[in-house]
Design a protein around this motif. Structure first.
Motif, PDB file in Angstrom:
ATOM      1  N   VAL A  28       0.841  -1.198   0.000  1.00  0.00           N
ATOM      2  CA  VAL A  28       0.000   0.000   0.000  1.00  0.00           C
ATOM      3  C   VAL A  28       0.877   1.250   0.000  1.00  0.00           C
ATOM      4  CG1 VAL A  28      -1.701   1.318   1.317  1.00  0.00           C
ATOM      5  CG2 VAL A  28      -1.942  -1.157   1.099  1.00  0.00           C
ATOM      6  N   ALA A  29       1.941   1.255   0.802  1.00  0.00           N
ATOM      7  CA  ALA A  29       2.819   2.417   0.883  1.00  0.00           C
ATOM      8  C   ALA A  29       3.489   2.706  -0.455  1.00  0.00           C
ATOM      9  CB  ALA A  29       3.872   2.202   1.970  1.00  0.00           C
ATOM     10  N   VAL A  30       3.977   1.671  -1.143  1.00  0.00           N
ATOM     11  CA  VAL A  30       4.641   1.860  -2.434  1.00  0.00           C
ATOM     12  C   VAL A  30       3.679   2.426  -3.465  1.00  0.00           C
ATOM     13  CG1 VAL A  30       5.631   0.619  -4.401  1.00  0.00           C
ATOM     14  CG2 VAL A  30       6.431   0.134  -2.090  1.00  0.00           C
ATOM     15  N   MET A  31       2.474   1.839  -3.558  1.00  0.00           N
ATOM     16  CA  MET A  31       1.523   2.292  -4.568  1.00  0.00           C
ATOM     17  C   MET A  31       1.048   3.711  -4.280  1.00  0.00           C
ATOM     18  SD  MET A  31       1.672  -0.168  -6.621  1.00  0.00           S
ATOM     19  CE  MET A  31       0.551   0.575  -7.798  1.00  0.00           C
ATOM     20  N   CYS A  32       0.859   4.033  -3.009  1.00  0.00           N
ATOM     21  CA  CYS A  32       0.412   5.388  -2.665  1.00  0.00           C
ATOM     22  C   CYS A  32       1.513   6.419  -2.931  1.00  0.00           C
ATOM     23  CB  CYS A  32      -0.033   5.441  -1.205  1.00  0.00           C
ATOM     24  SG  CYS A  32      -1.607   4.605  -0.894  1.00  0.00           S
ATOM     25  N   LEU A  33       2.766   6.075  -2.625  1.00  0.00           N
ATOM     26  CA  LEU A  33       3.862   7.007  -2.873  1.00  0.00           C
ATOM     27  C   LEU A  33       4.036   7.244  -4.372  1.00  0.00           C
ATOM     28  CD1 LEU A  33       6.186   8.750  -1.918  1.00  0.00           C
ATOM     29  CD2 LEU A  33       7.621   6.689  -1.787  1.00  0.00           C
ATOM     30  N   CYS A  34       3.981   6.184  -5.171  1.00  0.00           N
ATOM     31  CA  CYS A  34       4.071   6.358  -6.621  1.00  0.00           C
ATOM     32  C   CYS A  34       2.926   7.225  -7.136  1.00  0.00           C
ATOM     33  CB  CYS A  34       4.045   4.995  -7.315  1.00  0.00           C
ATOM     34  SG  CYS A  34       5.571   4.047  -7.182  1.00  0.00           S
ATOM     35  N   GLU A  35       1.738   7.028  -6.570  1.00  0.00           N
ATOM     36  CA  GLU A  35       0.587   7.824  -6.988  1.00  0.00           C
ATOM     37  C   GLU A  35       0.810   9.310  -6.714  1.00  0.00           C
ATOM     38  OE1 GLU A  35      -4.225   8.121  -6.078  1.00  0.00           O
ATOM     39  OE2 GLU A  35      -2.921   6.957  -4.764  1.00  0.00           O
ATOM     40  N   HIS A 143      -3.427  -7.739  -5.347  1.00  0.00           N
ATOM     41  CA  HIS A 143      -2.449  -8.255  -4.385  1.00  0.00           C
ATOM     42  C   HIS A 143      -2.921  -8.168  -2.942  1.00  0.00           C
ATOM     43  CE1 HIS A 143       1.132  -9.011  -6.949  1.00  0.00           C
ATOM     44  NE2 HIS A 143       0.538  -8.135  -7.752  1.00  0.00           N
ATOM     45  N   VAL A 144      -3.909  -7.343  -2.664  1.00  0.00           N
ATOM     46  CA  VAL A 144      -4.413  -7.187  -1.294  1.00  0.00           C
ATOM     47  C   VAL A 144      -5.881  -7.590  -1.287  1.00  0.00           C
ATOM     48  CG1 VAL A 144      -4.803  -5.601   0.621  1.00  0.00           C
ATOM     49  CG2 VAL A 144      -2.817  -5.291  -0.871  1.00  0.00           C
ATOM     50  N   ARG A 145      -6.195  -8.667  -0.578  1.00  0.00           N
ATOM     51  CA  ARG A 145      -7.566  -9.169  -0.557  1.00  0.00           C
ATOM     52  C   ARG A 145      -8.011  -9.390   0.881  1.00  0.00           C
ATOM     53  NH1 ARG A 145      -5.113 -12.383  -4.397  1.00  0.00           N
ATOM     54  NH2 ARG A 145      -5.268 -14.217  -3.058  1.00  0.00           N
ATOM     55  N   GLY A 146      -9.272  -9.786   1.010  1.00  0.00           N
ATOM     56  CA  GLY A 146      -9.810 -10.059   2.337  1.00  0.00           C
ATOM     57  C   GLY A 146     -10.193  -8.792   3.071  1.00  0.00           C
ATOM     58  N   PRO A 147     -10.164  -8.814   4.410  1.00  0.00           N
ATOM     59  CA  PRO A 147     -10.622  -7.667   5.203  1.00  0.00           C
ATOM     60  C   PRO A 147      -9.822  -6.393   4.968  1.00  0.00           C
ATOM     61  CG  PRO A 147     -10.417  -9.638   6.571  1.00  0.00           C
ATOM     62  CD  PRO A 147      -9.788  -9.965   5.249  1.00  0.00           C
ATOM     63  N   ARG A 148      -8.564  -6.535   4.518  1.00  0.00           N
ATOM     64  CA  ARG A 148      -7.727  -5.344   4.312  1.00  0.00           C
ATOM     65  C   ARG A 148      -8.028  -4.627   2.996  1.00  0.00           C
ATOM     66  NH1 ARG A 148      -3.991  -9.476   5.544  1.00  0.00           N
ATOM     67  NH2 ARG A 148      -3.234  -9.420   7.695  1.00  0.00           N
ATOM     68  N   ALA A 149      -8.758  -5.281   2.092  1.00  0.00           N
ATOM     69  CA  ALA A 149      -8.890  -4.743   0.737  1.00  0.00           C
ATOM     70  C   ALA A 149      -9.591  -3.393   0.717  1.00  0.00           C
ATOM     71  CB  ALA A 149      -9.639  -5.745  -0.144  1.00  0.00           C
ATOM     72  N   SER A 150     -10.708  -3.261   1.449  1.00  0.00           N
ATOM     73  CA  SER A 150     -11.463  -2.018   1.410  1.00  0.00           C
ATOM     74  C   SER A 150     -10.630  -0.853   1.935  1.00  0.00           C
ATOM     75  CB  SER A 150     -12.756  -2.154   2.219  1.00  0.00           C
ATOM     76  OG  SER A 150     -13.498  -0.962   2.171  1.00  0.00           O
ATOM     77  N   ARG A 151      -9.890  -1.077   3.028  1.00  0.00           N
ATOM     78  CA  ARG A 151      -9.066   0.004   3.577  1.00  0.00           C
ATOM     79  C   ARG A 151      -7.876   0.315   2.673  1.00  0.00           C
ATOM     80  NH1 ARG A 151     -10.716  -2.492   8.624  1.00  0.00           N
ATOM     81  NH2 ARG A 151     -11.994  -0.984   9.774  1.00  0.00           N
ATOM     82  N   ALA A 152      -7.319  -0.692   2.018  1.00  0.00           N
ATOM     83  CA  ALA A 152      -6.223  -0.435   1.079  1.00  0.00           C
ATOM     84  C   ALA A 152      -6.711   0.436  -0.079  1.00  0.00           C
ATOM     85  CB  ALA A 152      -5.660  -1.759   0.557  1.00  0.00           C
ATOM     86  N   ILE A 153      -7.903   0.124  -0.602  1.00  0.00           N
ATOM     87  CA  ILE A 153      -8.481   0.929  -1.675  1.00  0.00           C
ATOM     88  C   ILE A 153      -8.751   2.347  -1.179  1.00  0.00           C
ATOM     89  CG2 ILE A 153     -10.537   1.215  -3.131  1.00  0.00           C
ATOM     90  CD1 ILE A 153     -10.640  -1.890  -3.252  1.00  0.00           C
ATOM     91  N   ALA A 154      -9.254   2.461   0.060  1.00  0.00           N
ATOM     92  CA  ALA A 154      -9.525   3.790   0.622  1.00  0.00           C
ATOM     93  C   ALA A 154      -8.247   4.603   0.755  1.00  0.00           C
ATOM     94  CB  ALA A 154     -10.210   3.650   1.984  1.00  0.00           C
ATOM     95  N   CYS A 155      -7.150   3.971   1.179  1.00  0.00           N
ATOM     96  CA  CYS A 155      -5.874   4.691   1.283  1.00  0.00           C
ATOM     97  C   CYS A 155      -5.420   5.186  -0.090  1.00  0.00           C
ATOM     98  CB  CYS A 155      -4.809   3.777   1.886  1.00  0.00           C
ATOM     99  SG  CYS A 155      -4.976   3.494   3.656  1.00  0.00           S
ATOM    100  N   TYR A 156      -5.545   4.332  -1.092  1.00  0.00           N
ATOM    101  CA  TYR A 156      -5.094   4.690  -2.435  1.00  0.00           C
ATOM    102  C   TYR A 156      -5.926   5.832  -2.997  1.00  0.00           C
ATOM    103  CZ  TYR A 156      -3.637   3.978  -7.312  1.00  0.00           C
ATOM    104  OH  TYR A 156      -3.148   4.154  -8.578  1.00  0.00           O
ATOM    105  N   THR A 157      -7.252   5.722  -2.889  1.00  0.00           N
ATOM    106  CA  THR A 157      -8.101   6.781  -3.429  1.00  0.00           C
ATOM    107  C   THR A 157      -7.963   8.071  -2.626  1.00  0.00           C
ATOM    108  OG1 THR A 157     -10.005   5.935  -2.171  1.00  0.00           O
ATOM    109  CG2 THR A 157      -9.764   5.177  -4.442  1.00  0.00           C
ATOM    110  N   ALA A 158      -7.728   7.953  -1.305  1.00  0.00           N
ATOM    111  CA  ALA A 158      -7.522   9.153  -0.494  1.00  0.00           C
ATOM    112  C   ALA A 158      -6.235   9.864  -0.898  1.00  0.00           C
ATOM    113  CB  ALA A 158      -7.491   8.786   0.989  1.00  0.00           C
TER     114      ALA A 158
END
Length: 434
Positions: A28-35, A143-158
């Motif tokens: 999540v950190a890598v994808m958000c930093l690249c974004e 790459h990120v599934r299960g209970p963490r997926a929604s929050r990972a998507i929220a971090c990326y879109t935020a």
């Protein structure tokens, strides 16, 4: 958990293995930093719109068209570039388009001399963005599934808000010190840094296998959207996203110019605008948490209604002192971002994994279609209602933004109320997206 907040499908065979907590956090950190780094180019032109409008003697409609050109490039590229991630390694698309953003943005610094050259280069940067934002989100969601997926998507879109805000702030600071071309050079180098980071840290993401009997479509053709369109609950989130993007990109394209109208200097307005936009990261993430508790459909409805109220308030205060204007647009920005993560997470959760790239391509295509029109329409309305010196013109512009958001909400409520999506959304007759 409400039925509309959880993914329904198991991961397809051949998809990346589930990741543990530490690996997920790094991903999540890598994808958000690249974004954030790649988005330095995104806010350059809106931050410098007042300067370039005056330097090139443009009308507000022409200045708005250059903002729209970025999204024309995005919408032109997203069906192929995002849809291709169902058929080839998404990493290849992602890295190639980071390079396109860097080249187009530095090309703006070297070659832009007026509306047509600026619009062309903005369109190329937008096409690069089409191959990074949604493909990056697909890489993350694969790459990120299960209970963490929604929050990972929220971090990326935020982080979209964070990147947009930082880009306006940096562009204003650099332009004040070295001129508008220096701001575009800095933004292009930032995108190049994202490319270097992605080469070393973004993982390979192979496409999922297609159901038996589905014919493979070449990656360079747009995907078949028919399976996606049959999924009414997923497409409802996409229509709502169109209304959301109409408001969000209209606001962001004209925010700095609006603050200048209210009495701020351009350099100060770009810093204020950057801070206002970056603050959306708070409500984007918190909105996703609210959706997980209230139910996604209920939260999206509440958030979009409150956003329309905030837009009306901003329109009413268009002639108010600077402090009141800043407060109004800050509230509007916070509320317009409150449903951002929920809309994208909802579209992903309701989509079939076998055609998720196509679903995300259509989500971006319809959503950013609103982004093409709203900056242009805002500028035309502003010209027609008195120009940039008349509060009535600004009020009319913000009223048009509110109207687009309400249309998106109406479609969301109408289309998404017909029960669950079909259990199977792809067949051999669709000829596949693979």
């Amino acid at each position: 958990m409400p039925a509309d907040t959880a993914p329904k499908s198991a991961p397809p065979s051949g998809s990346p293995p589930a990741r543990n907590g530490n690996t997920t956090a790094r991903m999540v950190a890598v994808m958000c930093l690249c974004e954030v780094l790649s988005m330095a180019a995104y806010g350059c032109y809106p931050a410098l719109l007042p300067l370039l409008r005056d330097d090139w003697a443009m009308s507000n409609g022409t200045a708005g068209w250059i903002s729209s050109a970025f999204f024309i490039g995005y919408v032109g590229g997203v069906p192929i570039l995002t849809g291709a991630t169902d058929r080839i390694d998404a990493r290849k698309v992602y890295l190639g388009c980071l390079g396109l953003i860097a080249a187009a943005t530095m090309g703006f610094a070297l070659l832009a001399q007026g509306p047509w050259s600026a619009g062309l280069l903005q369109a190329l940067a937008g096409a690069g963005f089409a191959g990074t934002y949604m493909p990056g989100l697909k890489i993350l969601s694969d790459h990120v599934r299960g209970p963490r997926a929604s929050r990972a998507i929220a971090c990326y879109t935020a982080c979209f808000s964070l990147g947009a805000g930082v880009s306006l702030w940096i562009a204003g600071l650099v332009a004040a010190a070295g001129g508008w071309s220096a701001a575009f050079w800095a933004a292009g180098l930032s995108a190049a840094a994202a490319l270097v980071l992605g080469i070393f840290l973004v993982p390979r993401t192979d496409p999922p296998p297609l159901p038996e009997g589905v014919r493979v479509r070449p990656w360079w053709l747009p995907p078949d959207f028919r399976p996606v369109l049959r999924n009414r609950r997923a497409i409802a989130y996409t229509f709502a996203y169109g209304g959301h993007c109409w408001e969000m990109f209209g606001l962001r394209s004209w925010l700095v110019a609006f603050l200048v109208h209210a009495g701020s200097a351009v350099a100060v307005a770009s810093s204020l605008g950057g801070a206002i936009i970056a603050s959306g990261i708070i409500t984007s993430f918190l909105g996703n948490e609210m959706a997980m508790r209230m139910g996604r459909r209920r939260w999206v409805t509440c958030a979009m209604l409150l956003t329309a109220v905030a837009a009306a308030l901003t329109a009413a205060l268009a002639g108010a002192p600077l402090l009141a204007v800043v407060a109004a647009v800050a509230l509007y920005n916070l509320l317009v971002m409150a449903d951002s993560a929920s809309l994208t997470a909802g579209a992903i959760a309701e989509s079939d994994p076998a055609v998720r790239g196509a679903a995300m391509a259509l989500h971006a295509l319809l959503g950013f279609g609103g982004a093409i029109l709203s900056p242009l329409v805002f500028g035309l309305v502003l010209d027609g209602a008195g120009g940039e010196t008349d509060p009535l013109g600004w009020g009319a512009g913000f009223a048009v933004l509110a109207l687009g958001g309400l249309v998106g909400l109406a479609l969301f409520r109408r289309i998404g109320s017909d029960g669950p999506p079909p259990a199977v959304t792809i067949s051999s007759e669709d000829r596949g997206n693979g």
